[in-house]
Structure formats: structure tokens, C-alpha cells
Design a protein around this motif. Structure first.
Motif, PDB file in Angstrom:
ATOM      1  N   PHE A  10       0.819  -1.133  -0.009  1.00  0.00           N
ATOM      2  CA  PHE A  10      -0.128  -0.169   0.043  1.00  0.00           C
ATOM      3  C   PHE A  10       0.846   1.418  -0.017  1.00  0.00           C
ATOM      4  O   PHE A  10       0.797   2.291  -0.560  1.00  0.00           O
ATOM      5  CB  PHE A  10      -0.762  -0.047   1.377  1.00  0.00           C
ATOM      6  N   ASN A  11       1.854   1.150   0.764  1.00  0.00           N
ATOM      7  CA  ASN A  11       2.721   2.381   0.679  1.00  0.00           C
ATOM      8  C   ASN A  11       3.514   2.444  -0.606  1.00  0.00           C
ATOM      9  O   ASN A  11       3.801   3.684  -0.932  1.00  0.00           O
ATOM     10  CB  ASN A  11       3.906   2.050   1.832  1.00  0.00           C
ATOM     11  N   ALA A  12       3.924   1.231  -1.146  1.00  0.00           N
ATOM     12  CA  ALA A  12       4.520   1.434  -2.536  1.00  0.00           C
ATOM     13  C   ALA A  12       3.501   1.995  -3.432  1.00  0.00           C
ATOM     14  O   ALA A  12       4.097   2.768  -4.406  1.00  0.00           O
ATOM     15  CB  ALA A  12       5.075  -0.045  -3.061  1.00  0.00           C
ATOM     16  N   LEU A  13       2.155   1.763  -3.356  1.00  0.00           N
ATOM     17  CA  LEU A  13       1.273   2.340  -4.243  1.00  0.00           C
ATOM     18  C   LEU A  13       1.196   3.694  -4.105  1.00  0.00           C
ATOM     19  O   LEU A  13       1.110   4.570  -5.279  1.00  0.00           O
ATOM     20  CB  LEU A  13      -0.110   1.523  -4.139  1.00  0.00           C
ATOM     21  N   LEU A  14       1.045   4.206  -2.894  1.00  0.00           N
ATOM     22  CA  LEU A  14       1.189   5.727  -2.701  1.00  0.00           C
ATOM     23  C   LEU A  14       2.230   6.352  -3.288  1.00  0.00           C
ATOM     24  O   LEU A  14       2.270   7.394  -3.828  1.00  0.00           O
ATOM     25  CB  LEU A  14       0.959   6.185  -1.146  1.00  0.00           C
ATOM     26  N   ASP A  15       3.304   5.798  -3.203  1.00  0.00           N
ATOM     27  CA  ASP A  15       4.710   6.332  -3.512  1.00  0.00           C
ATOM     28  C   ASP A  15       4.638   6.262  -5.047  1.00  0.00           C
ATOM     29  O   ASP A  15       5.322   7.143  -5.782  1.00  0.00           O
ATOM     30  CB  ASP A  15       5.989   5.629  -2.696  1.00  0.00           C
ATOM     31  N   SER A  16       4.291   5.344  -5.634  1.00  0.00           N
ATOM     32  CA  SER A  16       4.082   5.303  -7.064  1.00  0.00           C
ATOM     33  C   SER A  16       3.372   6.112  -7.667  1.00  0.00           C
ATOM     34  O   SER A  16       3.597   6.800  -8.652  1.00  0.00           O
ATOM     35  CB  SER A  16       3.703   3.803  -7.353  1.00  0.00           C
ATOM     36  N   LEU A  17       2.121   6.379  -6.907  1.00  0.00           N
ATOM     37  CA  LEU A  17       1.294   7.547  -7.572  1.00  0.00           C
ATOM     38  C   LEU A  17       1.987   9.017  -7.346  1.00  0.00           C
ATOM     39  O   LEU A  17       1.711   9.872  -8.442  1.00  0.00           O
ATOM     40  CB  LEU A  17      -0.226   7.554  -6.884  1.00  0.00           C
ATOM     41  N   ILE A  18       2.377   9.151  -6.260  1.00  0.00           N
ATOM     42  CA  ILE A  18       3.270  10.439  -6.083  1.00  0.00           C
ATOM     43  C   ILE A  18       4.433  10.687  -7.176  1.00  0.00           C
ATOM     44  O   ILE A  18       4.531  11.751  -7.831  1.00  0.00           O
ATOM     45  CB  ILE A  18       4.201  10.737  -4.613  1.00  0.00           C
ATOM     46  N   GLY A  32       1.818  19.169  14.771  1.00  0.00           N
ATOM     47  CA  GLY A  32       1.003  18.645  15.873  1.00  0.00           C
ATOM     48  C   GLY A  32      -0.303  18.298  15.682  1.00  0.00           C
ATOM     49  O   GLY A  32      -1.071  17.596  16.389  1.00  0.00           O
ATOM     50  N   THR A  33      -1.024  18.793  14.428  1.00  0.00           N
ATOM     51  CA  THR A  33      -2.381  18.493  14.204  1.00  0.00           C
ATOM     52  C   THR A  33      -2.475  17.655  12.761  1.00  0.00           C
ATOM     53  O   THR A  33      -1.657  17.802  11.861  1.00  0.00           O
ATOM     54  CB  THR A  33      -3.023  19.921  13.930  1.00  0.00           C
ATOM     55  N   VAL A  34      -3.148  16.659  12.817  1.00  0.00           N
ATOM     56  CA  VAL A  34      -3.543  15.913  11.817  1.00  0.00           C
ATOM     57  C   VAL A  34      -4.564  16.385  10.763  1.00  0.00           C
ATOM     58  O   VAL A  34      -5.427  16.701  11.173  1.00  0.00           O
ATOM     59  CB  VAL A  34      -3.989  14.455  12.147  1.00  0.00           C
ATOM     60  N   LEU A  35      -4.217  16.871   9.404  1.00  0.00           N
ATOM     61  CA  LEU A  35      -4.819  17.128   8.415  1.00  0.00           C
ATOM     62  C   LEU A  35      -4.808  16.525   7.192  1.00  0.00           C
ATOM     63  O   LEU A  35      -3.884  15.691   6.928  1.00  0.00           O
ATOM     64  CB  LEU A  35      -4.429  18.682   8.510  1.00  0.00           C
ATOM     65  N   TYR A  36      -5.905  16.602   6.384  1.00  0.00           N
ATOM     66  CA  TYR A  36      -5.846  16.046   4.909  1.00  0.00           C
ATOM     67  C   TYR A  36      -4.841  17.012   4.257  1.00  0.00           C
ATOM     68  O   TYR A  36      -5.027  17.941   3.946  1.00  0.00           O
ATOM     69  CB  TYR A  36      -7.080  16.004   4.386  1.00  0.00           C
ATOM     70  N   GLU A  37      -3.513  16.475   3.909  1.00  0.00           N
ATOM     71  CA  GLU A  37      -2.810  17.308   2.965  1.00  0.00           C
ATOM     72  C   GLU A  37      -2.044  16.483   2.136  1.00  0.00           C
ATOM     73  O   GLU A  37      -1.749  15.255   2.168  1.00  0.00           O
ATOM     74  CB  GLU A  37      -1.592  17.844   4.088  1.00  0.00           C
ATOM     75  N   PRO A  38      -1.317  17.283   0.901  1.00  0.00           N
ATOM     76  CA  PRO A  38      -0.595  16.308   0.084  1.00  0.00           C
ATOM     77  C   PRO A  38       0.645  15.567   0.838  1.00  0.00           C
ATOM     78  O   PRO A  38       1.350  16.226   1.382  1.00  0.00           O
ATOM     79  CB  PRO A  38      -0.078  17.398  -1.045  1.00  0.00           C
ATOM     80  N   LEU A  39       0.814  14.447   0.118  1.00  0.00           N
ATOM     81  CA  LEU A  39       2.001  13.711   0.795  1.00  0.00           C
ATOM     82  C   LEU A  39       3.243  13.963  -0.097  1.00  0.00           C
ATOM     83  O   LEU A  39       3.380  13.874  -1.088  1.00  0.00           O
ATOM     84  CB  LEU A  39       1.785  12.065   0.847  1.00  0.00           C
ATOM     85  N   ALA A  40       4.403  13.882   0.340  1.00  0.00           N
ATOM     86  CA  ALA A  40       5.821  13.893  -0.089  1.00  0.00           C
ATOM     87  C   ALA A  40       5.962  12.616  -0.232  1.00  0.00           C
ATOM     88  O   ALA A  40       6.956  11.897  -1.408  1.00  0.00           O
ATOM     89  CB  ALA A  40       6.702  14.761   0.509  1.00  0.00           C
ATOM     90  N   ASN A  41       5.679  11.589   0.517  1.00  0.00           N
ATOM     91  CA  ASN A  41       6.068  10.088   0.812  1.00  0.00           C
ATOM     92  C   ASN A  41       4.982   9.602   1.316  1.00  0.00           C
ATOM     93  O   ASN A  41       4.404  10.015   2.281  1.00  0.00           O
ATOM     94  CB  ASN A  41       7.327   9.805   0.705  1.00  0.00           C
ATOM     95  N   ALA A  42       4.732   8.069   1.252  1.00  0.00           N
ATOM     96  CA  ALA A  42       3.854   7.522   1.871  1.00  0.00           C
ATOM     97  C   ALA A  42       4.023   7.395   3.729  1.00  0.00           C
ATOM     98  O   ALA A  42       3.214   7.150   4.388  1.00  0.00           O
ATOM     99  CB  ALA A  42       3.575   6.019   1.407  1.00  0.00           C
ATOM    100  N   ALA A  43       5.377   7.485   3.842  1.00  0.00           N
ATOM    101  CA  ALA A  43       5.694   7.319   5.326  1.00  0.00           C
ATOM    102  C   ALA A  43       5.145   8.510   6.055  1.00  0.00           C
ATOM    103  O   ALA A  43       5.099   8.375   7.310  1.00  0.00           O
ATOM    104  CB  ALA A  43       7.373   7.415   5.415  1.00  0.00           C
ATOM    105  N   ASP A  44       4.700   9.732   5.477  1.00  0.00           N
ATOM    106  CA  ASP A  44       4.141  10.878   6.228  1.00  0.00           C
ATOM    107  C   ASP A  44       2.740  10.446   6.561  1.00  0.00           C
ATOM    108  O   ASP A  44       2.196  11.360   7.416  1.00  0.00           O
ATOM    109  CB  ASP A  44       4.304  11.873   5.222  1.00  0.00           C
ATOM    110  N   MET A  45       2.079   9.616   6.114  1.00  0.00           N
ATOM    111  CA  MET A  45       0.688   9.214   6.476  1.00  0.00           C
ATOM    112  C   MET A  45       0.279   8.869   7.780  1.00  0.00           C
ATOM    113  O   MET A  45       1.105   7.967   8.226  1.00  0.00           O
ATOM    114  CB  MET A  45       0.105   8.078   5.257  1.00  0.00           C
ATOM    115  N   VAL A  46      -0.579   9.234   8.254  1.00  0.00           N
ATOM    116  CA  VAL A  46      -0.972   8.986   9.546  1.00  0.00           C
ATOM    117  C   VAL A  46      -2.321   8.080   9.496  1.00  0.00           C
ATOM    118  O   VAL A  46      -3.303   8.986   8.967  1.00  0.00           O
ATOM    119  CB  VAL A  46      -1.321  10.201  10.625  1.00  0.00           C
ATOM    120  N   ILE A  47      -2.479   7.055   9.769  1.00  0.00           N
ATOM    121  CA  ILE A  47      -3.669   6.319   9.687  1.00  0.00           C
ATOM    122  C   ILE A  47      -4.624   6.015  11.030  1.00  0.00           C
ATOM    123  O   ILE A  47      -5.732   5.347  10.955  1.00  0.00           O
ATOM    124  CB  ILE A  47      -3.650   4.842   8.752  1.00  0.00           C
TER     125      ILE A  47
END
Length: 344
Positions: A10-18, A32-47
Motif C-alpha cells: 500500500f505504501n508502495a502504491l502511494l509512492d508510485s502515484l506520487i 502537531g495537528t493531523v490534517l488532510y494534506e498532500p504527501l511527499a511520501n507514503a511514510a508521512d501518512m497517519v492512519i
């Protein structure tokens, strides 16, 4: 169609799309606040957290330019913003309460006038939903007819599994295309059981009873007590996934500037302030009444569904502790009392 995808894939999918130049928007931590924002890489995602604001910003930005102007002498040049420039977007990790609000907004922005800014972004966006495995006291999606695993509004819906990874269910042609274009990352279902789902508040109120009371009680002393704490800050509207009020203003100088569409809220004092000076909602109870009426009567009258998905954000972030679910429960009780009196 159901598939399985590991967390690594799943992380590879997101990195590929980016890497393909797509805008991948997902929950991430910002100061310190979780927001919907563009990712630079999948590792930045908070689920594991619901973002403070909703995913509607992917289609309905807080502020956006719709036109620019420039004046030189007697010549005035107007330039429309071209919606076709919007990037292909994948909105990831969207909880059911956010995803279910997207069809609600679709109806508003494509009703009597088709908002090309909203609709172009919607056309270019693929939504990856995610089932909820945890809830807090503010969550009440089940009370408004949804569930923690409701795929409504998603193109591809993920359910976390006990052994890791996700069960994936395609919900649209966009979802099918996403899987087909990355089929090497998906596999047959692995037999793992889904993680236990969240348990939001349920049974707090009956929407039909609430609607019946609202239909007959536009003018009622109860509104004074219901809205007595509201300070009109607009926080509830700005974090709501289904609220959609906006204003259009011109910003700039005599020489140049832009026309902008900005979020607005019916709780603001100036929202209904006429140029004459008259304000039909001149007191806060009237403004809060409109909020409840819009969500649980007016929108239902027009489109046949409620304008609330039970995400609980307005409850968590209200500075004076207003709980909309408790208010609906109180209205439900008023209606029950009325029926008892009528039958006695």
C-alpha cells in the motif's frame, strides 16, 4: 471485486502515484495537528487518527481564486481560472463519515448550477476509503444511518485485517482502474479476519422524530435554550464534512486583484446581513436554529437525506462544549412527549 494489499505494498502504491505526478492527499501531521494534506511520501501518512478538518477540502478548498483582473489606463483585462489545470488527485485514508459526505456535496454543487471548480476536482479525484476500528464519545455515525465500514462515497474501500494489510473492495470504475493499473501490488484475499470495528454512539435519537418536530416548530421557545451557549464562531461549519456555505469577494486594489470563493458559515452574524442593514437572523438562537434546520430538515426536504454524517468534529472542537447529538436527543424527547400528551 475484493483483493488484498499488504501495508508495504500500500505504501508502495502511494509512492508510485506520487512519482507519477499525482497529488496524493492523506492524513498527515502538520505542527502537531493531523490534517488532510498532500504527501511527499507514503511514510508521512497517519492512519490511526481522524483529521481535524474533513476531506472536502480536496474538492472545496477553504479559499480559491476564480478570476483575476488587471487595469492599465482605460483597459481592463479579466482572466478566468481554468479548472482543467487541476491535478489528478488520490484522496487516501478517508473515513466513512468523510466519504459519505462527498455524495451529499455532489448534489449541492451540481443542482441548479453546476460548479465547474468543484466538479472538475471531483472528476479528477479517486477516493480510497478506510474502515474505522476505533471511535470516541463524539462519534455518532450509526445514529445517522451510517456504519464504521460504510463504503458510500469511496472508489476503493479498505478494511484493516488482523494479520496486517487490508481487504480491498472496488466501488466504482475509478477504483477498478486503480487496482488494474497497479495489479502487481494486489493479491487474492488472504483469509485474515477484519479487525473489530469501532462502536460509535447509536440509538441516541430517531431522525424521523427529529425531522417531524422541526417541520412544525420553526418558532418555538425551545430554540432559546438549545442555542443559548453558541458564540457564533463558525468552528462547527469549518470542520464539518458536509457544510458547504461560501462567499465570493473581490480582493485587491483599483489596479489589480482577484475574485475569490471563501468558506462561510450560517453561524456568523454577517452571513444574512443585508446591505440595508436589516438582518433576518439578528440573534444567535436564530442562526443556530438555521444550522439544525439546514442539516436535519431543509437538506432532507430537497435531497432526501440528512446533511450530517456523525463524524463528531463539531462536538470535539466547539469552544463552549455544544454537543449536536445531545441536542438532537433532546429534540427527540420533546417529540415523544408531544405524542404522549396527544394520546393521553
Amino acid at each position: 471485486m475484493q483483493n488484498y494489499i499488504s501495508q508495504q505494498n500500500f505504501n508502495a502504491l502511494l509512492d508510485s502515484l506520487i512519482s507519477q505526478g499525482k497529488r496524493v492527499v492523506a492524513p498527515r501531521t502538520n505542527a502537531g495537528t493531523v490534517l488532510y494534506e498532500p504527501l511527499a511520501n507514503a511514510a508521512d501518512m497517519v492512519i490511526d487518527q481522524l483529521p481535524r478538518r474533513s476531506g472536502k477540502e480536496a474538492f472545496f478548498p477553504l479559499c480559491e481564486d476564480i478570476m483575476t483582473y488587471q487595469k492599465e489606463g482605460q483597459k481592463i483585462e479579466l482572466q478566468d481560472i481554468d479548472p482543467t489545470r487541476f491535478l489528478e488527485t488520490v484522496l487516501v485514508g478517508v473515513r466513512p463519515c468523510d466519504a459519505a459526505a462527498i455524495p451529499v456535496l455532489d448534489a449541492v454543487f451540481s443542482w441548479d448550477y453546476k460548479d465547474e471548480f468543484f466538479l472538475e476536482r471531483r472528476k479528477k479525484t479517486t477516493i480510497i476509503g478506510l474502515a474505522c476500528t476505533q471511535a470516541d464519545d463524539a462519534c455518532f455515525c450509526t445514529a445517522v444511518g451510517l456504519t464504521p465500514a460504510d463504503p458510500k462515497g469511496a472508489d476503493l474501500f479498505l478494511t484493516p485485517l488482523e494479520g496486517g494489510g487490508y481487504a480491498c473492495e472496488t466501488q466504482s470504475e475509478k477504483g477498478e482502474a486503480l487496482v488494474a493499473n497497479n495489479k502487481e501490488l494486489f493479491a487474492e484475499p488472504n483469509g485474515y479476519k477484519p479487525l473489530p470495528l469501532a462502536e460509535p454512539q447509536t440509538g441516541k435519537f430517531d431522525l424521523k422524530k427529529v425531522k417531524a418536530w422541526l417541520d412544525e416548530h420553526f418558532e418555538d421557545p425551545a430554540w432559546d435554550s438549545i442555542a443559548t451557549r453558541c458564540v457564533g464562531c463558525g468552528a462547527c461549519a469549518f470542520v464539518c464534512p458536509a457544510c458547504h456555505c461560501f462567499d465570493i469577494v473581490d480582493e485587491g486594489t483599483e489596479k489589480q486583484g482577484k475574485r475569490r470563493k471563501n468558506w462561510d458559515a450560517c453561524g456568523f452574524w454577517k452571513f444574512t446581513h443585508h446591505a440595508s442593514g436589516h438582518n433576518p437572523r439578528d440573534q444567535q438562537p436564530k442562526r443556530y436554529r438555521n444550522r439544525i434546520m439546514h442539516k436535519f430538515k431543509y437538506y432532507d426536504d430537497k435531497f432526501g437525506q440528512t446533511l450530517c454524517t456523525g463524524c463528531g468534529r463539531c462536538i470535539r472542537l466547539c469552544p463552549v462544549g455544544i454537543d449536536i447529538a445531545d441536542i438532537l436527543q433532546d429534540i427527540d424527547k420533546i417529540e415523544v412527549k408531544v405524542k404522549v400528551e396527544e394520546n393521553s
